[in-house]
Design a protein around this motif. Structure first.
Motif, PDB file in Angstrom:
ATOM      1  N   ASP A   4       1.146  -1.016   0.110  1.00 52.74           N
ATOM      2  CA  ASP A   4      -0.349   0.160  -0.191  1.00 52.74           C
ATOM      3  C   ASP A   4       1.061   1.140  -0.144  1.00 52.74           C
ATOM      4  N   ARG A   5       1.861   1.716  -0.594  1.00 51.93           N
ATOM      5  CA  ARG A   5       3.020   2.102  -0.894  1.00 51.93           C
ATOM      6  C   ARG A   5       2.696   3.121  -2.470  1.00 51.93           C
ATOM      7  N   GLU A   6       2.204   2.719  -3.020  1.00 54.92           N
ATOM      8  CA  GLU A   6       2.162   2.742  -4.643  1.00 54.92           C
ATOM      9  C   GLU A   6       1.826   4.583  -4.809  1.00 54.92           C
ATOM     10  N   LYS A   7       1.084   5.316  -4.369  1.00 55.18           N
ATOM     11  CA  LYS A   7       0.618   6.485  -3.949  1.00 55.18           C
ATOM     12  C   LYS A   7       2.244   7.222  -3.994  1.00 55.18           C
ATOM     13  N   GLU A   8       2.457   6.800  -2.892  1.00 52.07           N
ATOM     14  CA  GLU A   8       4.690   7.307  -2.815  1.00 52.07           C
ATOM     15  C   GLU A   8       5.121   6.939  -3.436  1.00 52.07           C
ATOM     16  N   CYS A   9       5.354   6.046  -3.738  1.00 51.03           N
ATOM     17  CA  CYS A   9       6.404   5.762  -5.198  1.00 51.03           C
ATOM     18  C   CYS A   9       6.101   6.386  -6.430  1.00 51.03           C
ATOM     19  N   GLU A  10       4.921   6.659  -7.004  1.00 53.21           N
ATOM     20  CA  GLU A  10       4.566   7.724  -7.653  1.00 53.21           C
ATOM     21  C   GLU A  10       4.999   8.838  -7.798  1.00 53.21           C
ATOM     22  N   PHE A  11       5.341   9.771  -6.225  1.00 54.13           N
ATOM     23  CA  PHE A  11       5.290  10.674  -6.681  1.00 54.13           C
ATOM     24  C   PHE A  11       6.570  10.733  -6.342  1.00 54.13           C
ATOM     25  N   LEU A  12       7.467  10.034  -5.621  1.00 50.40           N
ATOM     26  CA  LEU A  12       8.645   9.929  -5.197  1.00 50.40           C
ATOM     27  C   LEU A  12       9.368   9.750  -6.374  1.00 50.40           C
ATOM     28  N   ARG A  13       9.271   8.966  -7.433  1.00 53.65           N
ATOM     29  CA  ARG A  13       9.781   8.432  -8.640  1.00 53.65           C
ATOM     30  C   ARG A  13       9.565  10.135 -10.066  1.00 53.65           C
ATOM     31  N   PHE A  36      12.898   2.332   4.101  1.00 53.49           N
ATOM     32  CA  PHE A  36      12.739   1.652   3.297  1.00 53.49           C
ATOM     33  C   PHE A  36      11.847   1.831   2.615  1.00 53.49           C
ATOM     34  N   LEU A  37      10.685   2.997   2.289  1.00 50.59           N
ATOM     35  CA  LEU A  37      10.306   3.571   0.615  1.00 50.59           C
ATOM     36  C   LEU A  37      11.370   3.972  -0.096  1.00 50.59           C
ATOM     37  N   LEU A  38      12.171   5.218   0.404  1.00 50.69           N
ATOM     38  CA  LEU A  38      12.965   5.251  -0.747  1.00 50.69           C
ATOM     39  C   LEU A  38      14.194   5.314  -1.030  1.00 50.69           C
ATOM     40  N   GLN A  39      14.169   3.746  -0.064  1.00 46.14           N
ATOM     41  CA  GLN A  39      15.668   3.040  -0.695  1.00 46.14           C
ATOM     42  C   GLN A  39      14.578   2.420  -2.028  1.00 46.14           C
ATOM     43  N   ASN A  40      13.449   1.165  -1.668  1.00 46.18           N
ATOM     44  CA  ASN A  40      13.021   0.889  -2.899  1.00 46.18           C
ATOM     45  C   ASN A  40      12.707   0.917  -3.903  1.00 46.18           C
ATOM     46  N   CYS A  41      12.167   2.069  -3.955  1.00 44.71           N
ATOM     47  CA  CYS A  41      11.041   3.906  -4.710  1.00 44.71           C
ATOM     48  C   CYS A  41      12.749   4.078  -5.529  1.00 44.71           C
ATOM     49  N   LEU A  42      13.563   4.356  -5.480  1.00 47.95           N
ATOM     50  CA  LEU A  42      14.406   5.282  -5.716  1.00 47.95           C
ATOM     51  C   LEU A  42      16.099   4.355  -6.352  1.00 47.95           C
ATOM     52  N   GLU A  43      15.435   4.656  -7.556  1.00 47.83           N
ATOM     53  CA  GLU A  43      16.633   3.794  -7.971  1.00 47.83           C
ATOM     54  C   GLU A  43      18.386   3.872  -7.793  1.00 47.83           C
ATOM     55  N   LYS A  44      18.893   5.287  -7.915  1.00 45.54           N
ATOM     56  CA  LYS A  44      20.080   5.086  -8.066  1.00 45.54           C
ATOM     57  C   LYS A  44      19.660   6.988  -6.790  1.00 45.54           C
ATOM     58  N   ALA A  45      20.244   6.080  -5.531  1.00 43.67           N
ATOM     59  CA  ALA A  45      20.266   7.446  -4.685  1.00 43.67           C
ATOM     60  C   ALA A  45      21.721   7.790  -3.720  1.00 43.67           C
ATOM     61  N   LEU A  46      21.824   8.566  -2.858  1.00 42.85           N
ATOM     62  CA  LEU A  46      23.423   8.777  -2.776  1.00 42.85           C
ATOM     63  C   LEU A  46      22.401   9.495  -0.742  1.00 42.85           C
ATOM     64  N   PHE A  47      22.618   7.934   0.101  1.00 41.78           N
ATOM     65  CA  PHE A  47      22.038   8.833   1.170  1.00 41.78           C
ATOM     66  C   PHE A  47      22.927   9.026   2.250  1.00 41.78           C
ATOM     67  N   PHE A  48      22.808   9.945   3.119  1.00 44.81           N
ATOM     68  CA  PHE A  48      23.395  10.118   4.496  1.00 44.81           C
ATOM     69  C   PHE A  48      22.245   9.411   5.201  1.00 44.81           C
ATOM     70  N   THR A  49      22.830   9.448   6.396  1.00 40.17           N
ATOM     71  CA  THR A  49      21.867   9.060   7.732  1.00 40.17           C
ATOM     72  C   THR A  49      23.220   9.788   8.818  1.00 40.17           C
ATOM     73  N   TYR A 164       5.565  15.405   1.820  1.00 42.95           N
ATOM     74  CA  TYR A 164       4.897  14.499   1.636  1.00 42.95           C
ATOM     75  C   TYR A 164       5.283  13.112   3.013  1.00 42.95           C
ATOM     76  N   GLN A 165       3.672  13.556   3.785  1.00 41.98           N
ATOM     77  CA  GLN A 165       3.717  12.981   5.024  1.00 41.98           C
ATOM     78  C   GLN A 165       3.165  11.190   4.990  1.00 41.98           C
ATOM     79  N   ILE A 166       4.101  10.154   5.447  1.00 43.60           N
ATOM     80  CA  ILE A 166       3.912   8.785   5.126  1.00 43.60           C
ATOM     81  C   ILE A 166       3.202   8.950   6.341  1.00 43.60           C
ATOM     82  N   LEU A 167       2.309   8.062   5.637  1.00 45.13           N
ATOM     83  CA  LEU A 167       1.593   7.395   7.656  1.00 45.13           C
ATOM     84  C   LEU A 167       0.964   5.548   7.683  1.00 45.13           C
ATOM     85  N   PRO A 168       1.311   5.945   8.427  1.00 40.84           N
ATOM     86  CA  PRO A 168       0.422   4.530   9.143  1.00 40.84           C
ATOM     87  C   PRO A 168      -0.372   3.562   8.272  1.00 40.84           C
ATOM     88  N   LEU A 169       0.214   1.794   8.225  1.00 42.84           N
ATOM     89  CA  LEU A 169      -0.822   1.448   6.907  1.00 42.84           C
ATOM     90  C   LEU A 169      -2.518   1.745   7.118  1.00 42.84           C
TER      91      LEU A 169
END
Length: 450
Positions: A4-13, A36-49, A164-169
Motif C-alpha cells: 500500500d505505498r503505490e501513491k508514495e512511490c509514484e510521487f517519489l519517482r 525502506f520506501l525511499l530505498q525501494n522507490c529510488l533507483e539511484k540515490a546517495l543516502f546520508f543518515t 509528503y507525510q508517510i502515514l501508518p497503514l
C-alpha cells in the motif's frame, strides 16, 4: 515488499525523474517505513543518515560515503558544512548519472548545529538548484520537521517543491502482514501495532495475538517494551508532566477538565500542555462531525497512534511488572480493560471501512452533551451513521432503534433536511433479529476481510 505505498512511490519517482531541481520534505513517525520506501522507490540515490552525533562526527561520517567516489584519502577529515557541500558538488559533477541525495533523519542535524539550515539554503540557492539536483530531507519527529522545514520562517520555506507525510497503514493493509487463525486477533493486533510495518513484522510469525503480545511486547529486552519512551522522549526537555497527560488520555479521558484532574496538572495550564502535544502530533484534537460550520462544542483529545495509546495505558504504568517477569499479573491488568481499549480501535476501523468501501467524502464522530454517534459520514446527499459494538453480545433491533433516535438530534445539529440516511451497524459478535436492507447495513468481522 512494499504494501500500500503505490501513491508514495509514484510521487517519489515522478519527482526523481523530473527535468528540474527538486527539494522535497518526506516525514512521518518513526518506524512507519520511510527509509525502506525511499530505498525501494529510488533507483539511484546517495543516502546520508543523521543521528545525535556532533556536527563534526556527522559531516565526517557523511564524507565516508563519498570518499570512494571522489578517490579521497581514507584519513581525510573536514571541519565545516561548507567543505562537505563542496565535496558533494564534486560528486554530482563526477557522477553524471547520480542526481538524487537523501538526508535521512535530517532533523538531528539542525538540533546539534543551528547554522546548518542557513548553510543548506545557501548551497541550494547558489549551487544544487542550478545543477538540477533532487534533494530529499527525510525526518521522523513530525512537529520538529514542520517547524524547521515547513513553516514560513524556515530557511527552506518557498524553496521546497513538495512534501509528503508517510502515514501508518490502515487496518486492511496491516492485516496482509499477519497470519492469525482468529479474526478477532487482527483487530486486537491493530490496536497495539497501529499499522506500523516494523511492529506488524514482529507479529507476523505468530498464529495468535496473545502469544505475539506476550513474546514481543511484554518480554524484557524486546524493543516494543521501550519504544514508546524513545518515540516521545526527544520531544521534551522534561517529559514527566506530558507522560502523565498521555497516560490519562490513553485511559479514555478526553476533555481538558478530566485530563487536568487525573494528571495532577493545574487546569489553568492544561491547554498549554495539550496544545504542545497536538503540535507534535502525539495527540489529536477532535471536534464533532460537521458539514459546514465549526461546532461550538468543546473539543476532545485522543491518542490517534494505536501503539502509543497501548504503551501509555498498559506498558508504561506496568513496566516494573514486565521487567520482573510477572506476565500473569501484567496480563490480568491488561485484560481488565482491554476490550474497552480495542473498542476505540474498532471504531477507527469502521471509519476506514466507510472510506474504502463506501467512498465517503468526510467521516468522523459526533457528540452533543450526553449523546454520541460512533460514525458519521457523508457522500453527496447521503448521510451515513454508524454504531460499533465490540462486545460478546449480538447486535439487535434495540441498538438500531437507539441510533435512529440519536439521528433526529444529529440532523437538527447539521441543519440538513433533504439527506438520505443510511445506517451501518458494526459488530464483533454478529447480529440477532436484524436483516440487511437498503437503509440498514450490517458488518461483522468476516465482512471486514471480504
Amino acid at each position: 515488499m512494499l504494501i500500500d505505498r503505490e501513491k508514495e512511490c509514484e510521487f517519489l519517482r515522478r519527482k526523481a525523474s523530473s527535468n528540474r531541481a527538486e527539494l522535497l520534505i518526506v516525514y512521518g513517525r518513526r518506524r512507519v517505513g520511510k527509509t525502506f520506501l525511499l530505498q525501494n522507490c529510488l533507483e539511484k540515490a546517495l543516502f546520508f543518515t543523521a543521528d545525535l552525533s556532533s556536527s563534526f562526527q556527522l559531516m565526517n561520517r557523511f564524507l565516508d560515503e563519498i570518499k570512494a567516489i571522489l578517490k579521497l584519502p581514507a584519513t581525510l577529515k573536514i571541519s565545516s558544512w561548507d567543505e562537505f557541500f563542496s565535496l558533494l558538488k564534486n560528486v554530482f559533477e563526477t557522477r553524471k548519472d547520480l542526481k538524487t541525495v537523501v538526508f535521512d533523519e535530517f532533523q538531528y542535524i539542525p538540533m546539534r548545529d543551528e547554522s546548518f539550515m542557513s548553510v543548506l539554503q545557501r548551497w541550494w540557492d547558489e549551487v544544487f538548484s542550478k545543477m538540477g539536483i533532487k534533494m530529499i530531507l527525510c525526518g521522523s519527529y513530525i512537529g520538529m520537521i514542520e517547524k524547521i522545514a515547513l513553516t514560513q520562517n524556515s530557511p527552506l520555506y518557498g524553496r521546497r517543491t513538495g512534501q509528503y507525510q508517510i502515514l501508518p497503514l490502515d487496518f486492511f493493509n496491516s492485516a496482509k502482514f499477519l497470519n492469525f487463525e482468529n479474526e478477532e486477533d487482527y483487530v486486537k493486533a491493530y490496536s497495539v501495532t497501529g499499522g506500523i510495518p516494523l511492529y506488524l513484522l514482529e507479529f507476523s510469525e505468530y498464529r495468535d495475538f496473545q502469544t505475539a503480545l506476550v513474546e514481543k511486547v511484554l518480554t524484557p529486552g524486546e524493543y516494543l517494551v521501550e519504544e514508546g519512551r524513545f518515540l516521545t522522549l526527544e520531544e521534551f526537555h522534561d517529559p514527566s508532566s506530558y507522560y502523565s497527560i498521555l497516560q490519562v488520555i490513553a485511559q479514555g479521558k478526553t476533555v481538558p477538565s478530566e485530563i487536568a484532574n487525573l494528571s495532577g496538572i493545574d487546569f489553568k495550564s492544561i491547554n498549554v500542555y495539550l496544545s504542545r502535544l497536538v503540535e507534535l502530533r502525539l495527540v489529536e484534537k477532535e471536534l464533532p462531525f460537521s458539514l459546514t460550520r465549526k461546532p461550538k462544542r468543546k473539543p476532545r483529545y485522543y491518542l490517534s497512534d494505536e501503539y502509543l495509546r497501548f504503551y501509555f495505558r498498559y506498558i508504561y504504568p506496568n513496566k516494573e511488572l514486565i521487567y520482573r517477569g510477572l506476565r500473569e499479573e501484567t496480563l490480568r491488568r491488561i485484560d481488565s480493560t482491554f476490550n474497552q481499549h480495542v473498542s476505540f480501535t474498532f471504531e477507527k476501523i469502521a471509519r476506514q471501512y466507510m472510506v474504502r468501501n463506501v467512498g465517503v467524502e468526510k467521516v468522523g464522530r459526533w457528540w452533543d452533551k450526553d449523546m454520541e454517534i460512533d460514525l458519521v459520514g457523508v457522500k453527496g446527499n447521503t448521510l451515513y451513521v454508524g454504531e460499533c459494538k465490540w462486545s460478546n453480545k449480538k447486535v439487535d433491533i434495540r441498538v438500531l432503534n437507539r441510533l435512529r433516535n440519536k439521528v433526529a438530534y444529529l440532523l437538527k445539529d447539521l441543519r440538513v433536511e433533504d439527506f438520505t440516511v443510511v445506517y451501518y451497524l458494526f459488530s464483533k459478535s454478529g447480529f440477532e433479529g436484524l436483516k440487511e436492507t437498503e437503509e440498514v447495513k450490517l458488518v461483522d468481522l468476516r465482512d471486514l476481510f471480504q
